[in-house]
Design a protein around this motif. Sequence first.
Motif, PDB file in Angstrom:
ATOM      1  N   LEU A 110       0.845  -1.194   0.000  1.00  0.00           N
ATOM      2  CA  LEU A 110       0.000   0.000   0.000  1.00  0.00           C
ATOM      3  C   LEU A 110       0.880   1.244   0.000  1.00  0.00           C
ATOM      4  CD1 LEU A 110      -2.702  -0.994   2.645  1.00  0.00           C
ATOM      5  CD2 LEU A 110      -3.016  -0.844   0.171  1.00  0.00           C
ATOM      6  N   PRO A 111       0.805   2.061  -1.047  1.00  0.00           N
ATOM      7  CA  PRO A 111       1.559   3.316  -1.028  1.00  0.00           C
ATOM      8  C   PRO A 111       0.986   4.293  -0.010  1.00  0.00           C
ATOM      9  CG  PRO A 111       0.113   3.228  -2.944  1.00  0.00           C
ATOM     10  CD  PRO A 111       0.034   1.885  -2.283  1.00  0.00           C
ATOM     11  N   VAL A 112       1.796   5.217   0.416  1.00  0.00           N
ATOM     12  CA  VAL A 112       1.345   6.215   1.390  1.00  0.00           C
ATOM     13  C   VAL A 112       0.262   7.071   0.744  1.00  0.00           C
ATOM     14  CG1 VAL A 112       2.034   8.126   2.866  1.00  0.00           C
ATOM     15  CG2 VAL A 112       3.623   6.245   2.453  1.00  0.00           C
ATOM     16  N   PRO A 113      -0.946   7.141   1.335  1.00  0.00           N
ATOM     17  CA  PRO A 113      -2.013   7.957   0.736  1.00  0.00           C
ATOM     18  C   PRO A 113      -1.704   9.444   0.822  1.00  0.00           C
ATOM     19  CG  PRO A 113      -2.706   7.095   2.865  1.00  0.00           C
ATOM     20  CD  PRO A 113      -1.388   6.450   2.565  1.00  0.00           C
ATOM     21  N   GLY A 114      -2.339  10.199  -0.064  1.00  0.00           N
ATOM     22  CA  GLY A 114      -2.059  11.629  -0.110  1.00  0.00           C
ATOM     23  C   GLY A 114      -2.531  12.397   1.103  1.00  0.00           C
ATOM     24  N   TRP A 115      -3.562  11.916   1.804  1.00  0.00           N
ATOM     25  CA  TRP A 115      -4.099  12.674   2.925  1.00  0.00           C
ATOM     26  C   TRP A 115      -3.155  12.718   4.115  1.00  0.00           C
ATOM     27  CZ3 TRP A 115      -4.546   9.786   7.301  1.00  0.00           C
ATOM     28  CH2 TRP A 115      -4.703   8.405   7.167  1.00  0.00           C
ATOM     29  N   VAL A 116      -2.180  11.791   4.149  1.00  0.00           N
ATOM     30  CA  VAL A 116      -1.247  11.782   5.283  1.00  0.00           C
ATOM     31  C   VAL A 116      -0.452  13.084   5.326  1.00  0.00           C
ATOM     32  CG1 VAL A 116       0.783  10.630   6.258  1.00  0.00           C
ATOM     33  CG2 VAL A 116      -1.100   9.278   5.331  1.00  0.00           C
ATOM     34  N   ALA A 117      -0.062  13.589   4.143  1.00  0.00           N
ATOM     35  CA  ALA A 117       0.728  14.817   4.104  1.00  0.00           C
ATOM     36  C   ALA A 117      -0.066  16.037   4.537  1.00  0.00           C
ATOM     37  CB  ALA A 117       1.274  15.038   2.690  1.00  0.00           C
ATOM     38  N   HIS A 118      -1.406  15.967   4.533  1.00  0.00           N
ATOM     39  CA  HIS A 118      -2.228  17.110   4.901  1.00  0.00           C
ATOM     40  C   HIS A 118      -2.638  17.106   6.366  1.00  0.00           C
ATOM     41  CE1 HIS A 118      -2.729  16.772   0.489  1.00  0.00           C
ATOM     42  NE2 HIS A 118      -2.847  18.094   0.521  1.00  0.00           N
ATOM     43  N   LEU A 119      -2.195  16.122   7.119  1.00  0.00           N
ATOM     44  CA  LEU A 119      -2.544  16.095   8.535  1.00  0.00           C
ATOM     45  C   LEU A 119      -1.922  17.287   9.259  1.00  0.00           C
ATOM     46  CD1 LEU A 119      -2.109  12.306   9.432  1.00  0.00           C
ATOM     47  CD2 LEU A 119      -4.241  13.569   9.160  1.00  0.00           C
ATOM     48  N   PRO A 120      -2.662  17.916  10.172  1.00  0.00           N
ATOM     49  CA  PRO A 120      -2.109  19.082  10.872  1.00  0.00           C
ATOM     50  C   PRO A 120      -0.932  18.732  11.772  1.00  0.00           C
ATOM     51  CG  PRO A 120      -4.240  18.439  11.801  1.00  0.00           C
ATOM     52  CD  PRO A 120      -4.052  17.640  10.575  1.00  0.00           C
ATOM     53  N   VAL A 121      -0.937  17.540  12.364  1.00  0.00           N
ATOM     54  CA  VAL A 121       0.162  17.092  13.229  1.00  0.00           C
ATOM     55  C   VAL A 121       0.453  15.625  12.936  1.00  0.00           C
ATOM     56  CG1 VAL A 121      -0.300  18.722  15.113  1.00  0.00           C
ATOM     57  CG2 VAL A 121      -1.482  16.534  15.093  1.00  0.00           C
ATOM     58  N   GLY A 122       1.706  15.245  13.138  1.00  0.00           N
ATOM     59  CA  GLY A 122       2.095  13.840  13.044  1.00  0.00           C
ATOM     60  C   GLY A 122       2.184  13.278  11.650  1.00  0.00           C
ATOM     61  N   SER A 123       2.143  14.120  10.606  1.00  0.00           N
ATOM     62  CA  SER A 123       2.149  13.594   9.240  1.00  0.00           C
ATOM     63  C   SER A 123       3.467  12.897   8.917  1.00  0.00           C
ATOM     64  CB  SER A 123       1.897  14.732   8.247  1.00  0.00           C
ATOM     65  OG  SER A 123       2.883  15.742   8.376  1.00  0.00           O
ATOM     66  N   HIS A 124       4.592  13.469   9.369  1.00  0.00           N
ATOM     67  CA  HIS A 124       5.897  12.872   9.062  1.00  0.00           C
ATOM     68  C   HIS A 124       6.051  11.510   9.738  1.00  0.00           C
ATOM     69  CE1 HIS A 124      10.158  12.539   8.182  1.00  0.00           C
ATOM     70  NE2 HIS A 124      10.401  12.350   9.485  1.00  0.00           N
ATOM     71  N   PHE A 270     -11.948  10.713  10.543  1.00  0.00           N
ATOM     72  CA  PHE A 270     -10.920   9.891   9.894  1.00  0.00           C
ATOM     73  C   PHE A 270     -11.255   9.652   8.423  1.00  0.00           C
ATOM     74  CE2 PHE A 270      -9.310   5.710   8.622  1.00  0.00           C
ATOM     75  CZ  PHE A 270      -7.943   5.891   8.838  1.00  0.00           C
ATOM     76  N   LEU A 271     -12.540   9.387   8.124  1.00  0.00           N
ATOM     77  CA  LEU A 271     -12.935   9.179   6.732  1.00  0.00           C
ATOM     78  C   LEU A 271     -12.741  10.444   5.902  1.00  0.00           C
ATOM     79  CD1 LEU A 271     -16.180   7.032   7.205  1.00  0.00           C
ATOM     80  CD2 LEU A 271     -13.912   6.255   6.506  1.00  0.00           C
ATOM     81  N   LEU A 272     -12.997  11.600   6.513  1.00  0.00           N
ATOM     82  CA  LEU A 272     -12.761  12.850   5.782  1.00  0.00           C
ATOM     83  C   LEU A 272     -11.268  13.087   5.583  1.00  0.00           C
ATOM     84  CD1 LEU A 272     -15.446  15.204   7.396  1.00  0.00           C
ATOM     85  CD2 LEU A 272     -15.432  14.261   5.079  1.00  0.00           C
ATOM     86  N   LEU A 273     -10.461  12.726   6.581  1.00  0.00           N
ATOM     87  CA  LEU A 273      -9.006  12.841   6.400  1.00  0.00           C
ATOM     88  C   LEU A 273      -8.522  11.948   5.268  1.00  0.00           C
ATOM     89  CD1 LEU A 273      -7.676  12.944  10.075  1.00  0.00           C
ATOM     90  CD2 LEU A 273      -7.684  14.811   8.420  1.00  0.00           C
ATOM     91  N   ALA A 274      -9.136  10.773   5.129  1.00  0.00           N
ATOM     92  CA  ALA A 274      -8.766   9.876   4.035  1.00  0.00           C
ATOM     93  C   ALA A 274      -9.059  10.494   2.675  1.00  0.00           C
ATOM     94  CB  ALA A 274      -9.501   8.545   4.178  1.00  0.00           C
ATOM     95  N   LYS A 275      -9.978  11.461   2.632  1.00  0.00           N
ATOM     96  CA  LYS A 275     -10.293  12.171   1.387  1.00  0.00           C
ATOM     97  C   LYS A 275      -9.565  13.508   1.305  1.00  0.00           C
ATOM     98  CE  LYS A 275     -14.685  12.326   0.448  1.00  0.00           C
ATOM     99  NZ  LYS A 275     -16.145  12.527   0.621  1.00  0.00           N
ATOM    100  N   SER A 276      -8.597  13.708   2.240  1.00  0.00           N
ATOM    101  CA  SER A 276      -7.795  14.947   2.299  1.00  0.00           C
ATOM    102  C   SER A 276      -8.639  16.164   2.657  1.00  0.00           C
ATOM    103  CB  SER A 276      -7.069  15.185   0.961  1.00  0.00           C
ATOM    104  OG  SER A 276      -6.206  14.105   0.674  1.00  0.00           O
ATOM    105  N   ALA A 277      -9.777  15.955   3.302  1.00  0.00           N
ATOM    106  CA  ALA A 277     -10.636  17.061   3.726  1.00  0.00           C
ATOM    107  C   ALA A 277     -10.356  17.367   5.190  1.00  0.00           C
ATOM    108  CB  ALA A 277     -12.101  16.719   3.507  1.00  0.00           C
ATOM    109  N   ALA A 281     -12.894  17.513   8.498  1.00  0.00           N
ATOM    110  CA  ALA A 281     -12.685  16.644   9.653  1.00  0.00           C
ATOM    111  C   ALA A 281     -12.707  17.445  10.951  1.00  0.00           C
ATOM    112  CB  ALA A 281     -11.369  15.892   9.511  1.00  0.00           C
ATOM    113  N   ILE A 282     -12.029  18.590  10.947  1.00  0.00           N
ATOM    114  CA  ILE A 282     -12.029  19.443  12.140  1.00  0.00           C
ATOM    115  C   ILE A 282     -13.437  19.959  12.427  1.00  0.00           C
ATOM    116  CG2 ILE A 282     -11.137  21.591  13.126  1.00  0.00           C
ATOM    117  CD1 ILE A 282      -8.585  21.139  11.510  1.00  0.00           C
ATOM    118  N   ALA A 283     -14.170  20.327  11.382  1.00  0.00           N
ATOM    119  CA  ALA A 283     -15.529  20.847  11.564  1.00  0.00           C
ATOM    120  C   ALA A 283     -16.458  19.778  12.146  1.00  0.00           C
ATOM    121  CB  ALA A 283     -16.078  21.353  10.233  1.00  0.00           C
TER     122      ALA A 283
END
Length: 359
Positions: A110-124, A270-277, A281-283
């Motif tokens: 499984l490649p790293v999904p794109g939403w991981v880079a958009h996380l506010p904290v802990g993305s790295h 979490f599902l919204l984060l998976a869609k890079s939203a 997710a915060i809302a």
Amino acid sequence: MTDEDVVRERVRRIGRVTLATLLGLLGLWIAAAFLPALVWAVVIAVAIDPLRQRAVARWPGPRARTWLAAIGTTALALLVLIPLILCIAEAAREAREVTTWVTLARTHGLPVPGWVAHLPVGSHMLAQWWQENLTTPEAASLQLQHWRDGEWVARTRLIGSNVLHRAVIFGFTLLTLFFLLRDRDPILAQCRAASDRMLGAAGERIALLAALSIRGTIDGLVLVGIGEGAVMAVVYLVLGVPHPLLFGAVTAIAAMIPFGAAVMFALAAFLLLAKSAVAGAIAVVVIGLVVVAIADHFIRPILIGGATRLPFLWVLIGILGGVETFGLLGLFVGPATMAVLIMLWRDFVGKPVAKADAQ
């Protein structure tokens, strides 16, 4: 009456009490597996008793009572079974997608999904962990080894046996509810006679307070939970959460349990984060916590405690302690028990709760 007759009468009384106690314990032991069904039926019958009384007043007669009991039991069965069937169908569809995802992961990684880079904290840190544990087929297979076919079949059988057991309990609950609704008046007459013998004048007040507590809990937990689910379903729909109506229905059920709705907010986020939203997710989390805060701190204490003059602290203890001890059934048993205990305490310290107050 001579002293010998007094002694004989006392021995007979002790014998009758001992025999009744032993038979009562034996009966509880025999019916232990069905006690939850009996308690659930009593809770539901108490909760819908005002509706039942209005219906009986409009359509009197023994045959009408039988038909009303059958209609009420059938309506409850449909109210539970229809959403359950829809959830099972949706879960089966999602299970096929998850199985396909696991197969692809074990075959290609499984490649790293794109939403991981958009996380506010802990993305790295999450991206690094993903690279080390899921990007290659070997690493993904190691992480997903609990999805082995044999273990999955064993877990499915365990789930199936639990579902079968709960289905039997639910069926027995419906059967018991039918007879409680049909024979409500003679059952109440017998309960009043028994309470008068055992508790005297306090027996009727205890029963009335327990009934009011159950109805207050229904209003405070079930109705407010449904309201929370309806509000959050709109929020899910606006923010783009997958399956917003299903999520709203599950949120309504989870909101009936203290702090249960927060789990659904986190899953939706979490599902919204998976869609890079990330903003969505915060809302979801913020709006959900606001809705829960209003419901838990303003609406529910008024509905539950106001019905029985029960302080909020004891409402909370009754709910949480009841859930811890009896599971979902404790949502109703806990507050009712606390309400009766508080009433007995007020009587003991010289501040009896008047019957008019309870009404």
